[in-house]
Motif scaffolding. Structure first.
Motif, PDB file in Angstrom:
ATOM      1  N   GLN A 202      56.161  58.130  63.104  1.00  0.00           N
ATOM      2  CA  GLN A 202      57.259  57.188  63.328  1.00  0.00           C
ATOM      3  C   GLN A 202      57.540  56.352  62.080  1.00  0.00           C
ATOM      4  N   LEU A 203      56.479  55.917  61.424  1.00  0.00           N
ATOM      5  CA  LEU A 203      56.640  55.092  60.225  1.00  0.00           C
ATOM      6  C   LEU A 203      57.225  55.907  59.073  1.00  0.00           C
ATOM      7  N   GLU A 204      56.780  57.158  58.950  1.00  0.00           N
ATOM      8  CA  GLU A 204      57.276  58.018  57.868  1.00  0.00           C
ATOM      9  C   GLU A 204      58.749  58.351  58.030  1.00  0.00           C
ATOM     10  N   ALA A 205      59.269  58.216  59.249  1.00  0.00           N
ATOM     11  CA  ALA A 205      60.680  58.526  59.515  1.00  0.00           C
ATOM     12  C   ALA A 205      61.607  57.351  59.222  1.00  0.00           C
ATOM     13  N   ILE A 206      61.041  56.186  58.871  1.00  0.00           N
ATOM     14  CA  ILE A 206      61.872  55.003  58.616  1.00  0.00           C
ATOM     15  C   ILE A 206      62.332  55.008  57.163  1.00  0.00           C
ATOM     16  N   PRO A 207      63.629  55.111  56.893  1.00  0.00           N
ATOM     17  CA  PRO A 207      64.102  55.070  55.504  1.00  0.00           C
ATOM     18  C   PRO A 207      63.736  53.742  54.845  1.00  0.00           C
ATOM     19  N   GLY A 208      63.180  53.819  53.655  1.00  0.00           N
ATOM     20  CA  GLY A 208      62.785  52.608  52.932  1.00  0.00           C
ATOM     21  C   GLY A 208      61.304  52.332  52.980  1.00  0.00           C
ATOM     22  N   VAL A 209      60.575  52.966  53.910  1.00  0.00           N
ATOM     23  CA  VAL A 209      59.113  52.852  53.933  1.00  0.00           C
ATOM     24  C   VAL A 209      58.557  53.878  52.953  1.00  0.00           C
TER      25      VAL A 209
END
Length: 249
Positions: A202-209
């Motif tokens: 889920q975190l890897e799918a957030i643009p900008g992380v």
């Protein structure tokens, strides 16, 4: 207030595992140097061995702070090249469980730590007894975030009930903390992480992380000090005394 007796014990345990890790550094190795207080002790001890002529190594560091420590210790540094595969990376952790899943990044070096761990044949984690937990999540989970993306990243994290907090600079609390890459650090307070793998996706799918502090499937072995004893942890195995091992398991 921090318990001074506990702090002294943790400091002694950090030194104990850092010194024990030297037995698995072989002459001629290319070594990844971690960040944080336990890794700093390892850098110090490795530098002593290098200066005494007991070991010849070259190293890459996970942070500018560790680079400076390595130079002061007399450890030769090299620039990674295409095809570089480190023989061994030695690093610390903020939390680890029985499967050697980790939370890292309390010092803000999580991106370079993950890069070196991924580029290493072996990853050895050093920890004092306070870092072992039954379930990850007590320690805030750090994220490295591109500054432009921060508002949208925070919005998404709130939907995940991450309770995100932008980390402040330790020297100037009115300024946001910056990584070596000049990105921002956001600490997520989940309290418990029942499914770290799903959360990582889920975190890897957030643009900008740019990176998150979950290190899953990267650590091969951990040395954990408990008092005057050093235990060897392997994923899914019961801890065993370091005295049982001649080579790095």
């Amino acid at each position: 207030m921090q318990n001074p007796v506990l702090s002294q014990q943790q400091n002694q345990e950090k030194q104990l595992v850092a010194a024990a890790a030297l037995r698995w550094v072989q002459d001629g190795m290319q070594v990844g140097l971690g960040s944080g207080s336990t890794a700093a002790y390892f850098i110090f001890f490795l530098g002593e061995a290098v200066r005494a002529g007991k070991l010849r190594v070259e190293a890459v560091a996970t942070s500018l702070v560790s680079e400076n420590l390595a130079r002061q210790a007399g450890i030769p540094l090299f620039e990674p090249r295409k095809g570089t595969r480190l023989d061994l990376t030695v690093d610390g952790a903020d939390e680890l469980d029985a499967e050697l899943r980790l939370i890292k990044g309390g010092g803000g070096a999580l991106l370079r730590e993950k890069i070196l761990a991924t580029a290493s044949r072996r990853v050895l984690i050093l920890a004092d007894s306070s870092k072992v937990v039954p379930q990850l999540g007590r320690f805030p989970l750090p994220l490295e975030v591109v500054p432009f993306a921060l508002p949208w990243v925070l919005d998404t994290l709130e939907k995940l009930q991450a309770n995100p907090i932008l980390r402040s600079d330790r020297q100037n609390t009115n300024e946001a903390a910056r990584t070596d890459q000049e990105n921002l650090l956001v600490d997520c307070h989940f309290v418990q992480l029942p499914d770290p793998a799903q959360l990582a996706r889920q975190l890897e799918a957030i643009p900008g992380v740019v990176a998150h502090g979950l290190f899953l499937g990267l650590a091969h072995t951990a040395l954990v000090a408990q008092g005057e004893q050093v235990l060897v942890y392997k994923p899914g195995e019961a801890p065993r005394s370091i005295a049982e091992f001649i080579e790095l398991p």
